[in-house]
Design a protein around this motif. Structure first.
Motif, short mmCIF file in Angstrom:
data_model
loop_
_atom_site.label_atom_id
_atom_site.label_comp_id
_atom_site.label_asym_id
_atom_site.label_seq_id
_atom_site.Cartn_x
_atom_site.Cartn_y
_atom_site.Cartn_z
N GLU A 197 0.82 -1.19 0.00
CA GLU A 197 0.00 0.00 0.00
C GLU A 197 0.87 1.26 0.00
O GLU A 197 1.91 1.32 0.65
CB GLU A 197 -0.92 0.01 1.23
CG GLU A 197 -1.93 -1.13 1.25
CD GLU A 197 -2.89 -1.09 0.07
OE1 GLU A 197 -3.23 0.03 -0.37
OE2 GLU A 197 -3.27 -2.16 -0.42
N PHE A 198 0.43 2.25 -0.77
CA PHE A 198 1.14 3.51 -0.86
C PHE A 198 0.17 4.66 -0.59
O PHE A 198 -1.01 4.58 -0.96
CB PHE A 198 1.76 3.70 -2.24
CG PHE A 198 2.79 2.66 -2.60
CD1 PHE A 198 4.13 2.84 -2.26
CD2 PHE A 198 2.43 1.50 -3.26
CE1 PHE A 198 5.08 1.90 -2.58
CE2 PHE A 198 3.38 0.55 -3.59
CZ PHE A 198 4.70 0.74 -3.25
N LYS A 199 0.68 5.73 0.04
CA LYS A 199 -0.15 6.90 0.25
C LYS A 199 -0.56 7.51 -1.08
O LYS A 199 -1.70 7.91 -1.28
CB LYS A 199 0.62 7.93 1.09
CG LYS A 199 -0.15 9.23 1.31
CD LYS A 199 0.68 10.24 2.09
CE LYS A 199 -0.07 11.57 2.24
NZ LYS A 199 0.74 12.58 2.97
N VAL A 200 0.40 7.59 -2.01
CA VAL A 200 0.16 8.07 -3.36
C VAL A 200 0.36 6.90 -4.32
O VAL A 200 1.36 6.19 -4.21
CB VAL A 200 1.11 9.22 -3.73
CG1 VAL A 200 0.90 9.65 -5.17
CG2 VAL A 200 0.90 10.40 -2.79
N LYS A 201 -0.56 6.70 -5.22
CA LYS A 201 -0.45 5.61 -6.19
C LYS A 201 -0.69 6.18 -7.59
O LYS A 201 -1.82 6.41 -8.01
CB LYS A 201 -1.46 4.49 -5.89
CG LYS A 201 -1.28 3.27 -6.76
CD LYS A 201 -2.03 2.06 -6.21
CE LYS A 201 -3.53 2.20 -6.38
NZ LYS A 201 -4.23 0.95 -6.04
N TRP A 202 0.42 6.44 -8.30
CA TRP A 202 0.31 7.03 -9.62
C TRP A 202 -0.31 6.04 -10.60
O TRP A 202 0.08 4.88 -10.66
CB TRP A 202 1.67 7.49 -10.13
CG TRP A 202 2.29 8.55 -9.30
CD1 TRP A 202 3.42 8.46 -8.55
CD2 TRP A 202 1.79 9.88 -9.10
NE1 TRP A 202 3.67 9.65 -7.91
CE2 TRP A 202 2.68 10.54 -8.23
CE3 TRP A 202 0.68 10.58 -9.58
CZ2 TRP A 202 2.51 11.86 -7.82
CZ3 TRP A 202 0.50 11.89 -9.17
CH2 TRP A 202 1.40 12.52 -8.32
N GLY A 203 -1.27 6.52 -11.34
CA GLY A 203 -1.95 5.65 -12.29
C GLY A 203 -2.33 6.38 -13.56
O GLY A 203 -2.23 7.61 -13.65
N MET A 204 -2.73 5.61 -14.53
CA MET A 204 -3.06 6.13 -15.85
C MET A 204 -4.39 5.54 -16.31
O MET A 204 -4.68 4.37 -16.05
CB MET A 204 -1.94 5.74 -16.83
CG MET A 204 -2.06 6.29 -18.23
SD MET A 204 -0.62 5.80 -19.24
CE MET A 204 0.69 6.76 -18.48
N VAL A 205 -5.20 6.36 -16.95
CA VAL A 205 -6.44 5.89 -17.57
C VAL A 205 -6.41 6.30 -19.04
O VAL A 205 -6.23 7.48 -19.35
CB VAL A 205 -7.69 6.48 -16.88
CG1 VAL A 205 -8.95 6.01 -17.60
CG2 VAL A 205 -7.74 6.07 -15.42
N VAL A 206 -6.54 5.32 -19.92
CA VAL A 206 -6.50 5.57 -21.36
C VAL A 206 -7.90 5.37 -21.93
O VAL A 206 -8.45 4.28 -21.85
CB VAL A 206 -5.50 4.64 -22.07
CG1 VAL A 206 -5.39 5.02 -23.54
CG2 VAL A 206 -4.14 4.70 -21.40
N ASP A 207 -8.45 6.42 -22.49
CA ASP A 207 -9.79 6.37 -23.10
C ASP A 207 -9.65 5.83 -24.52
O ASP A 207 -9.21 6.54 -25.43
CB ASP A 207 -10.42 7.76 -23.10
CG ASP A 207 -11.89 7.73 -23.50
OD1 ASP A 207 -12.31 6.78 -24.19
OD2 ASP A 207 -12.63 8.67 -23.13
N LEU A 208 -10.03 4.58 -24.72
CA LEU A 208 -9.88 3.94 -26.02
C LEU A 208 -10.90 4.43 -27.03
O LEU A 208 -10.75 4.20 -28.24
CB LEU A 208 -9.98 2.42 -25.88
CG LEU A 208 -8.97 1.78 -24.93
CD1 LEU A 208 -9.06 0.26 -25.00
CD2 LEU A 208 -7.56 2.24 -25.24
N ASP A 209 -11.92 5.13 -26.57
CA ASP A 209 -12.88 5.74 -27.49
C ASP A 209 -12.34 7.05 -28.07
O ASP A 209 -12.86 7.54 -29.07
CB ASP A 209 -14.21 5.99 -26.77
CG ASP A 209 -14.88 4.70 -26.32
OD1 ASP A 209 -14.57 3.64 -26.90
OD2 ASP A 209 -15.70 4.75 -25.38
#
Length: 256
Positions: free
Chosen positions: A5-17
């Motif tokens: 577990e991390f306080k900050v969790k960098w993530g990405m969301v790619v809109d395929l539409d």
């Protein structure tokens, strides 16, 4: 394996539409992280692309035929199979932000991590990088070049993360609570359609956190339990099903 577990969790969301498959993210990734030009793109031993773009199809005849384009960086898995098999601890998931690191001086080129990664997001350098004359003068000074004999991968432009934290310290701000636009990888910054969103998945105010919670969001091969920090978004059900490699006779689909 239990996810850290991390306080900050960098993530990405790619809109395929929204993604048009233009390849701008791939080009920006190469330029930002000092990936050398391919000498022979037809030779798969020389192919090295941290951001691959795949074409998806619903396999229906015209006029119902549809395609989608899926950019694939490193998934920065919450439960990375790559780090568990590395005999020299060259790849770790221990830094705040949840980014899976790749420590090149430690890598011995055994390629166990490549065999363990279900996303084919890692590449082995069979050859030393070749830079056209003059190009060495425009390399990114904040990202190291890699020699032959090591495995490399996407790191969410980790050097940009370090620069954002340093800038926050200079401004007297908390480096563990960066603004949403303080740290953005090159692929997300360059995307002409705004298909790639980046931020803290643990921060409900960040757009990526809201998109990841949508019923139209999914993760690649989620049934493997790797807990990726890269999400995809599409309102088309056939796209979401392909994301988890559902067979034609399979029922339903998992949205996680």
């Amino acid at each position: 394996m239990q996810a850290k577990e991390f306080k900050v969790k960098w993530g990405m969301v790619v809109d395929l539409d929204k993604c048009t498959g233009c390849g701008a993210c791939s080009v920006a990734c190469k330029a930002e992280n000092n990936l050398p030009p391919e000498v022979d793109a037809s030779n798969k031993l020389r192919t090295n692309d941290w951001m691959n773009i795949y074409e998806l199809s619903n396999e229906k005849p015209f006029p119902e035929h549809e395609v989608a384009y899926l950019p694939r960086p490193c998934m920065q898995c919450g439960k990375p199979s790559c780090s568990t098999v590395c005999p020299v601890v060259a790849t770790l998931k221990d830094e705040e932000g949840g980014i899976v690191s790749q420590i090149y001086p430690r890598c011995i080129g055994c390629r166990y991590c490549m065999a363990a990664c279900p996303y084919h997001a890692r590449y082995f350098n069979w050859f030393d990088p070749i830079w056209p004359e003059g190009m060495e003068k425009v390399l990114t000074p904040y990202a190291s070049t890699r020699p032959r004999g090591v495995v490399e991968k996407c790191t969410f432009c980790h050097h940009r993360f370090m620069a954002a934290k340093e800038q926050a310290r200079m401004n007297g701000e908390d480096p563990t609570e960066l603004a949403e636009d303080a740290y953005i990888p090159a692929c997300a910054e360059i995307c002409p359609t705004g298909a790639i969103k980046f931020g803290d998945l643990n921060n409900p105010e960040h757009e990526v956190s809201k998109l990841a919670a949508s019923e139209n969001a999914f993760r690649l091969l989620a049934k493997l339990g790797t807990d990726p920090q890269v999400y995809y978004y599409s309102k088309r059900e056939w796209v979401r099903k392909l994301g988890d490699n559902y067979l034609k006779n399979a029922k339903g689909g998992e949205h996680v």
